[in-house]
Write a protein that holds these residues in place. Sequence first.
Motif, mmCIF file in Angstrom:
data_model
loop_
_atom_site.group_PDB
_atom_site.id
_atom_site.type_symbol
_atom_site.label_atom_id
_atom_site.label_comp_id
_atom_site.label_asym_id
_atom_site.label_seq_id
_atom_site.Cartn_x
_atom_site.Cartn_y
_atom_site.Cartn_z
ATOM 1 N N THR A 8 0.802 -1.225 0.000
ATOM 2 C CA THR A 8 0.000 0.000 0.000
ATOM 3 C C THR A 8 0.835 1.276 0.000
ATOM 4 N N PRO A 9 1.753 1.524 0.961
ATOM 5 C CA PRO A 9 2.399 2.833 1.050
ATOM 6 C C PRO A 9 3.618 2.959 0.144
ATOM 7 N N GLU A 10 4.329 4.074 0.295
ATOM 8 C CA GLU A 10 5.509 4.361 -0.516
ATOM 9 C C GLU A 10 6.581 3.293 -0.351
ATOM 10 N N PHE A 11 6.721 2.755 0.843
ATOM 11 C CA PHE A 11 7.681 1.675 1.089
ATOM 12 C C PHE A 11 7.449 0.525 0.110
ATOM 13 N N ALA A 12 6.183 0.162 -0.095
ATOM 14 C CA ALA A 12 5.849 -0.926 -1.004
ATOM 15 C C ALA A 12 5.991 -0.496 -2.460
ATOM 16 N N ARG A 13 5.656 0.743 -2.766
ATOM 17 C CA ARG A 13 5.760 1.217 -4.158
ATOM 18 C C ARG A 13 7.190 1.103 -4.671
ATOM 19 N N ALA A 14 8.171 1.394 -3.801
ATOM 20 C CA ALA A 14 9.564 1.287 -4.214
ATOM 21 C C ALA A 14 9.891 -0.135 -4.657
ATOM 22 N N LEU A 30 -2.549 -6.137 -5.264
ATOM 23 C CA LEU A 30 -3.519 -5.901 -4.193
ATOM 24 C C LEU A 30 -3.079 -4.686 -3.404
ATOM 25 N N SER A 31 -4.018 -3.795 -3.114
ATOM 26 C CA SER A 31 -3.696 -2.618 -2.310
ATOM 27 C C SER A 31 -4.915 -2.241 -1.480
ATOM 28 N N GLN A 32 -4.681 -1.484 -0.421
ATOM 29 C CA GLN A 32 -5.783 -1.064 0.438
ATOM 30 C C GLN A 32 -6.755 -0.166 -0.327
ATOM 31 N N PRO A 33 -8.030 -0.164 0.057
ATOM 32 C CA PRO A 33 -8.994 0.730 -0.588
ATOM 33 C C PRO A 33 -8.576 2.204 -0.479
ATOM 34 N N ASP A 34 -9.019 3.009 -1.440
ATOM 35 C CA ASP A 34 -8.731 4.445 -1.407
ATOM 36 C C ASP A 34 -9.231 5.037 -0.095
ATOM 37 N N ARG A 35 -8.448 5.993 0.449
ATOM 38 C CA ARG A 35 -8.783 6.605 1.742
ATOM 39 C C ARG A 35 -8.914 8.115 1.589
ATOM 40 N N ALA A 45 -5.898 7.371 -3.928
ATOM 41 C CA ALA A 45 -5.351 6.036 -4.148
ATOM 42 C C ALA A 45 -3.993 5.922 -3.470
ATOM 43 N N SER A 46 -3.626 4.708 -3.091
ATOM 44 C CA SER A 46 -2.331 4.473 -2.468
ATOM 45 C C SER A 46 -1.214 4.636 -3.486
ATOM 46 N N VAL A 48 1.012 2.520 -4.257
ATOM 47 C CA VAL A 48 1.093 1.271 -5.012
ATOM 48 C C VAL A 48 0.037 1.227 -6.105
ATOM 49 N N LYS A 49 -1.191 1.600 -5.774
ATOM 50 C CA LYS A 49 -2.256 1.593 -6.786
ATOM 51 C C LYS A 49 -1.942 2.576 -7.906
ATOM 52 N N ARG A 50 -1.440 3.752 -7.556
ATOM 53 C CA ARG A 50 -1.131 4.749 -8.590
ATOM 54 C C ARG A 50 -0.066 4.229 -9.549
ATOM 55 N N PHE A 51 0.962 3.566 -9.004
ATOM 56 C CA PHE A 51 2.007 3.021 -9.868
ATOM 57 C C PHE A 51 1.425 1.942 -10.779
ATOM 58 N N ALA A 52 0.632 1.045 -10.208
ATOM 59 C CA ALA A 52 0.049 -0.035 -11.006
ATOM 60 C C ALA A 52 -0.838 0.521 -12.115
ATOM 61 N N ALA A 53 -1.633 1.541 -11.796
ATOM 62 C CA ALA A 53 -2.523 2.125 -12.799
ATOM 63 C C ALA A 53 -1.732 2.747 -13.948
#
Length: 321
Positions: A8-14, A30-35, A45-46, A48-53
């Motif tokens: 979900t967070p920047e740590f995972a996006r890296a 898989l990522s947490q729902p938008d908050r 969006a998290s 991770v989701k932004r990178f995947a999109a």
Amino acid sequence: MRIVFAGTPEFARAALERLHASGVAIALVLSQPDRPAGRGMKLQASPVKRFAARHGIPVAQPRSLRLDGKYPDDALAARAALESARPDLMVVAAYGLILPQWVLQLPRLGCLNIHASLLPRWRGAAPIHRAIEAGDAETGITIMQMDAGLDTGDMLLVERLPIAPEDTTASLYDRLAALGARLIVEAIELAACGGLRPVPQPAEGVTYANKIEKAEAVIDWTQPAEVIGRRIRAFDPFPGASTLMSGEPVKVWRCQLERDATGAQPGTVLAADGAGIVVACGSGALRLKELQRAGGKRLPAADFLRGFPVAPGRSLRCSGP
């Protein structure tokens, strides 16, 4: 090697970015729902989701993966997506949801976790914060084979990283994210050729990094200056160590140890000038060098004092919201 990535967070996006750049086939994220976030509290969006999109990778955002839990429809949809992805391996990095047994068993090679500590020290939710708060000299990344326990699985790769005296959670987070991204690529390359060698975690030295609560960040001036200083660094950027000045909550972001014994009551302001606000602690004193009023910006002490004068002899509250 087909993988599913959960984070979900920047740590995972890296890590996701490094995996994508390495050419690994990422079948699903898989990522947490938008908050809601920001002043307007709009859904965001998290990372991770932004990178995947941006890279056309399918994304699922279940609220739970428990088939017998509160959101069974989410879990069923996630199960269908995971089965369709046919992963050889699942990589997990700061995802934020517990993986039930059916998820752990679904990939052919199981699930690997990028954990930001030297296991078995600091199992749990906040290993970076707790390592700084405890005064640890080093931390690191453990790539772990996940099992049903809380960070109890076998260790696959471990690399150490020193904690500098000035490190905050923010600065250490960035270095650990880069290290974790590199190690997970190495782990997948080894997994592809059967080169991973699991090592059980030792039974000695187990500690738990409990989730950070906002109430913890209230400065208790009766504690030693070194302890308070570590907590200020540990709680940067979240939730931010705070105290009361003239009844107003103020966050303290940067400080310096003043080791001379003062004899003054803990919480007493000993000096306030352009070099900082010196406050007596249970032992020693701290010079507060960067502060922030509610709704304001982080400011060097000199700028802060121009808008918020603090006189020597004033007492700061030792506890309270």
